[in-house]
Structure formats: C-alpha cells, structure tokens
Design a protein around this motif. Structure first.
Motif, PDB file in Angstrom:
ATOM      1  N   CYS A  92     -14.349  14.493  26.393  1.00 45.30           N
ATOM      2  CA  CYS A  92     -14.962  15.351  25.386  1.00 45.30           C
ATOM      3  C   CYS A  92     -15.441  16.640  26.044  1.00 45.30           C
ATOM      4  O   CYS A  92     -15.520  16.727  27.262  1.00 45.30           O
ATOM      5  CB  CYS A  92     -16.172  14.642  24.777  1.00 45.30           C
ATOM      6  SG  CYS A  92     -15.782  13.155  23.847  1.00 45.30           S
ATOM      7  N   TYR A  93     -15.772  17.614  25.221  1.00 49.69           N
ATOM      8  CA  TYR A  93     -16.373  18.812  25.786  1.00 49.69           C
ATOM      9  C   TYR A  93     -17.882  18.748  25.561  1.00 49.69           C
ATOM     10  O   TYR A  93     -18.363  18.127  24.619  1.00 49.69           O
ATOM     11  CB  TYR A  93     -15.746  20.093  25.232  1.00 49.69           C
ATOM     12  CG  TYR A  93     -15.959  20.363  23.764  1.00 49.69           C
ATOM     13  CD1 TYR A  93     -17.046  21.111  23.335  1.00 49.69           C
ATOM     14  CD2 TYR A  93     -15.072  19.891  22.811  1.00 49.69           C
ATOM     15  CE1 TYR A  93     -17.247  21.375  21.991  1.00 49.69           C
ATOM     16  CE2 TYR A  93     -15.250  20.148  21.465  1.00 49.69           C
ATOM     17  CZ  TYR A  93     -16.344  20.888  21.066  1.00 49.69           C
ATOM     18  OH  TYR A  93     -16.538  21.144  19.731  1.00 49.69           O
TER      19      TYR A  93
ATOM     20  N   TYR B 164     -18.539  16.319  22.524  1.00 48.73           N
ATOM     21  CA  TYR B 164     -17.789  16.469  21.276  1.00 48.73           C
ATOM     22  C   TYR B 164     -16.335  16.108  21.504  1.00 48.73           C
ATOM     23  O   TYR B 164     -15.681  16.669  22.383  1.00 48.73           O
ATOM     24  CB  TYR B 164     -17.885  17.915  20.769  1.00 48.73           C
ATOM     25  CG  TYR B 164     -19.296  18.296  20.397  1.00 48.73           C
ATOM     26  CD1 TYR B 164     -19.750  18.141  19.096  1.00 48.73           C
ATOM     27  CD2 TYR B 164     -20.176  18.787  21.357  1.00 48.73           C
ATOM     28  CE1 TYR B 164     -21.052  18.474  18.753  1.00 48.73           C
ATOM     29  CE2 TYR B 164     -21.480  19.126  21.022  1.00 48.73           C
ATOM     30  CZ  TYR B 164     -21.912  18.966  19.726  1.00 48.73           C
ATOM     31  OH  TYR B 164     -23.205  19.288  19.390  1.00 48.73           O
ATOM     32  N   LEU B 165     -15.848  15.177  20.681  1.00 55.52           N
ATOM     33  CA  LEU B 165     -14.430  14.848  20.711  1.00 55.52           C
ATOM     34  C   LEU B 165     -13.725  15.834  19.790  1.00 55.52           C
ATOM     35  O   LEU B 165     -14.136  16.017  18.636  1.00 55.52           O
ATOM     36  CB  LEU B 165     -14.190  13.414  20.238  1.00 55.52           C
ATOM     37  CG  LEU B 165     -12.757  12.907  20.353  1.00 55.52           C
ATOM     38  CD1 LEU B 165     -12.320  12.872  21.825  1.00 55.52           C
ATOM     39  CD2 LEU B 165     -12.640  11.511  19.752  1.00 55.52           C
ATOM     40  N   VAL B 166     -12.702  16.481  20.301  1.00 59.21           N
ATOM     41  CA  VAL B 166     -11.957  17.460  19.508  1.00 59.21           C
ATOM     42  C   VAL B 166     -11.351  16.747  18.292  1.00 59.21           C
ATOM     43  O   VAL B 166     -10.760  15.667  18.419  1.00 59.21           O
ATOM     44  CB  VAL B 166     -10.845  18.113  20.368  1.00 59.21           C
ATOM     45  CG1 VAL B 166     -10.005  19.073  19.550  1.00 59.21           C
ATOM     46  CG2 VAL B 166     -11.465  18.820  21.557  1.00 59.21           C
TER      47      VAL B 166
ATOM     48  N   VAL C  70     -22.175   8.755  18.214  1.00 56.12           N
ATOM     49  CA  VAL C  70     -21.812   7.541  18.947  1.00 56.12           C
ATOM     50  C   VAL C  70     -22.546   7.520  20.287  1.00 56.12           C
ATOM     51  O   VAL C  70     -22.429   8.461  21.071  1.00 56.12           O
ATOM     52  CB  VAL C  70     -20.290   7.448  19.199  1.00 56.12           C
ATOM     53  CG1 VAL C  70     -19.946   6.177  19.969  1.00 56.12           C
ATOM     54  CG2 VAL C  70     -19.524   7.493  17.881  1.00 56.12           C
ATOM     55  N   PHE C  71     -23.311   6.450  20.504  1.00 52.75           N
ATOM     56  CA  PHE C  71     -23.958   6.221  21.790  1.00 52.75           C
ATOM     57  C   PHE C  71     -23.250   5.077  22.495  1.00 52.75           C
ATOM     58  O   PHE C  71     -22.740   4.163  21.850  1.00 52.75           O
ATOM     59  CB  PHE C  71     -25.428   5.832  21.620  1.00 52.75           C
ATOM     60  CG  PHE C  71     -26.349   6.971  21.329  1.00 52.75           C
ATOM     61  CD1 PHE C  71     -26.787   7.804  22.346  1.00 52.75           C
ATOM     62  CD2 PHE C  71     -26.797   7.208  20.043  1.00 52.75           C
ATOM     63  CE1 PHE C  71     -27.657   8.857  22.084  1.00 52.75           C
ATOM     64  CE2 PHE C  71     -27.661   8.248  19.769  1.00 52.75           C
ATOM     65  CZ  PHE C  71     -28.096   9.086  20.788  1.00 52.75           C
ATOM     66  N   THR C  72     -23.270   5.106  23.815  1.00 51.59           N
ATOM     67  CA  THR C  72     -22.742   4.015  24.619  1.00 51.59           C
ATOM     68  C   THR C  72     -23.919   3.323  25.291  1.00 51.59           C
ATOM     69  O   THR C  72     -24.674   3.966  26.036  1.00 51.59           O
ATOM     70  CB  THR C  72     -21.772   4.556  25.696  1.00 51.59           C
ATOM     71  OG1 THR C  72     -20.702   5.240  25.028  1.00 51.59           O
ATOM     72  CG2 THR C  72     -21.202   3.439  26.532  1.00 51.59           C
ATOM     73  N   ALA C  73     -24.088   2.023  25.000  1.00 52.95           N
ATOM     74  CA  ALA C  73     -25.196   1.265  25.581  1.00 52.95           C
ATOM     75  C   ALA C  73     -24.934  -0.219  25.399  1.00 52.95           C
ATOM     76  O   ALA C  73     -24.267  -0.636  24.446  1.00 52.95           O
ATOM     77  CB  ALA C  73     -26.509   1.641  24.913  1.00 52.95           C
ATOM     78  N   GLY C  74     -25.480  -1.000  26.297  1.00 52.21           N
ATOM     79  CA  GLY C  74     -25.370  -2.448  26.198  1.00 52.21           C
ATOM     80  C   GLY C  74     -26.187  -2.987  25.038  1.00 52.21           C
ATOM     81  O   GLY C  74     -27.012  -2.273  24.452  1.00 52.21           O
TER      82      GLY C  74
ATOM     83  N   PRO D  42     -25.103  11.666  23.224  1.00 52.56           N
ATOM     84  CA  PRO D  42     -24.136  10.971  22.380  1.00 52.56           C
ATOM     85  C   PRO D  42     -22.803  11.711  22.310  1.00 52.56           C
ATOM     86  O   PRO D  42     -22.694  12.879  22.692  1.00 52.56           O
ATOM     87  CB  PRO D  42     -24.816  10.977  21.006  1.00 52.56           C
ATOM     88  CG  PRO D  42     -25.590  12.264  21.012  1.00 52.56           C
ATOM     89  CD  PRO D  42     -26.077  12.430  22.441  1.00 52.56           C
ATOM     90  N   ILE D  43     -21.810  11.015  21.805  1.00 48.79           N
ATOM     91  CA  ILE D  43     -20.531  11.625  21.447  1.00 48.79           C
ATOM     92  C   ILE D  43     -20.611  11.935  19.960  1.00 48.79           C
ATOM     93  O   ILE D  43     -21.020  11.086  19.171  1.00 48.79           O
ATOM     94  CB  ILE D  43     -19.355  10.667  21.727  1.00 48.79           C
ATOM     95  CG1 ILE D  43     -19.287  10.337  23.218  1.00 48.79           C
ATOM     96  CG2 ILE D  43     -18.037  11.269  21.240  1.00 48.79           C
ATOM     97  CD1 ILE D  43     -18.314   9.212  23.549  1.00 48.79           C
ATOM     98  N   MET D  44     -20.222  13.135  19.594  1.00 48.49           N
ATOM     99  CA  MET D  44     -20.244  13.547  18.196  1.00 48.49           C
ATOM    100  C   MET D  44     -18.811  13.564  17.676  1.00 48.49           C
ATOM    101  O   MET D  44     -17.928  14.143  18.305  1.00 48.49           O
ATOM    102  CB  MET D  44     -20.856  14.930  18.053  1.00 48.49           C
ATOM    103  CG  MET D  44     -22.207  15.065  18.751  1.00 48.49           C
ATOM    104  SD  MET D  44     -23.438  13.947  18.107  1.00 48.49           S
ATOM    105  CE  MET D  44     -24.294  15.035  17.022  1.00 48.49           C
TER     106      MET D  44
END
Length: 152
Positions: free
Chosen positions: A42-43, A50-52, A122-126, A142-144
C-alpha cells in the motif's frame, strides 16, 4: 476469523460518521494472512496505508440487518504479496477477475448503518488485541480500502 465492527466517533472532524472496521489476524485464515501482507504493498499517507482501488477494494452489502464486508483483490497484487489467487475460489460481484479473500459480518443498528462512510478500515492484530486498543494506539496504522471502482 476476521472480526467486523462499526464505530463512530473515530474522526474528530466528523464524530457522527460511522466506519466499518475489519480486524484480521496475521496468523489467521489464508485470507487474513493475505490481507495482512497486502499492507506492505500500500502507499502511506496521513497515518494510514491505502490500497490502490485498482488493486483491491471493500464490497459491502446488508441482509436482514447484518452488514457484510468482503475484500476483493486482483491476482497481480496478491501474487506480489506472496499469495496464490487460486487459493480463493470466490469472485467479486463487481469484477469477476478479482478474488474475495476475506469476508466478515456483523449486526448493525439501522441508525448507525445509515451513517456509514467510506472507506473501510482494516487493522492487523491477533485475537487477544481489542478494537479499543487498536484505536487508541497512534502507532498502529490501518489499511484503508475504498469502495469498488464502479461505485466511485
């Protein structure tokens, strides 16, 4: 299994705006692991990745008061993230070339659902990390994900 939440009050300029928030486990399902790895493709900008939109997006639907969020990604970015698109048989309803890698559902109050804004977060976590902990951590970006290209 990915966890889906809907929260308002996370944007100071618009406290009434509600956002779908997906939490994926980097050690979870193949789709969750793929989503976590896509963060590296992502950028960066303004405290988030941000995912394009041409690479992937979030598809939303509502059925009987339950919000469903699916993450669709084209094969090339998946391969670049070290994931085989053939591992995901489900296809995007918007673009059949894109595969659905993660889907989660949650019940949402109709009033909150009516205030849903873009993007999907989107968050990455256990599984031991709560959403409140993620939202309070300024270092956890996060990833948007935008809506599908046809909904732009």
């Amino acid at each position: 299994m990915a966890r889906l939440y809907v929260r308002s009050g996370i944007v100071p300029d618009d406290p009434d705006a509600a956002f779908p928030i997906l939490v994926v486990d980097p050690d979870g399902t193949p789709g969750e692991r793929a989503m976590a790895r896509l963060g590296g493709h992502c950028y960066e900008g303004d405290g988030a990745f941000y995912l394009v939109r041409t690479d992937g997006w979030a598809e939303r639907s509502v059925d009987s008061g339950r919000l469903a969020v699916g993450i669709a990604v084209h094969p090339v970015p998946l391969r670049q993230a070290g994931t085989d698109p053939a591992d995901f048989p489900e296809r995007s309803a918007i673009d059949p070339d894109a595969v659905l890698i993660v889907e989660a559902r949650t019940t949402v109050d109709p009033e909150l659902r009516a205030r849903l804004s873009e993007p999907t977060v989107v968050f990455t976590a256990g599984p031991d990390v709560t959403l409140d902990e993620l939202l309070a951590d300024d270092e956890e970006w996060p990833i948007m994900l935008a809506p599908p290209p046809s909904e732009a």
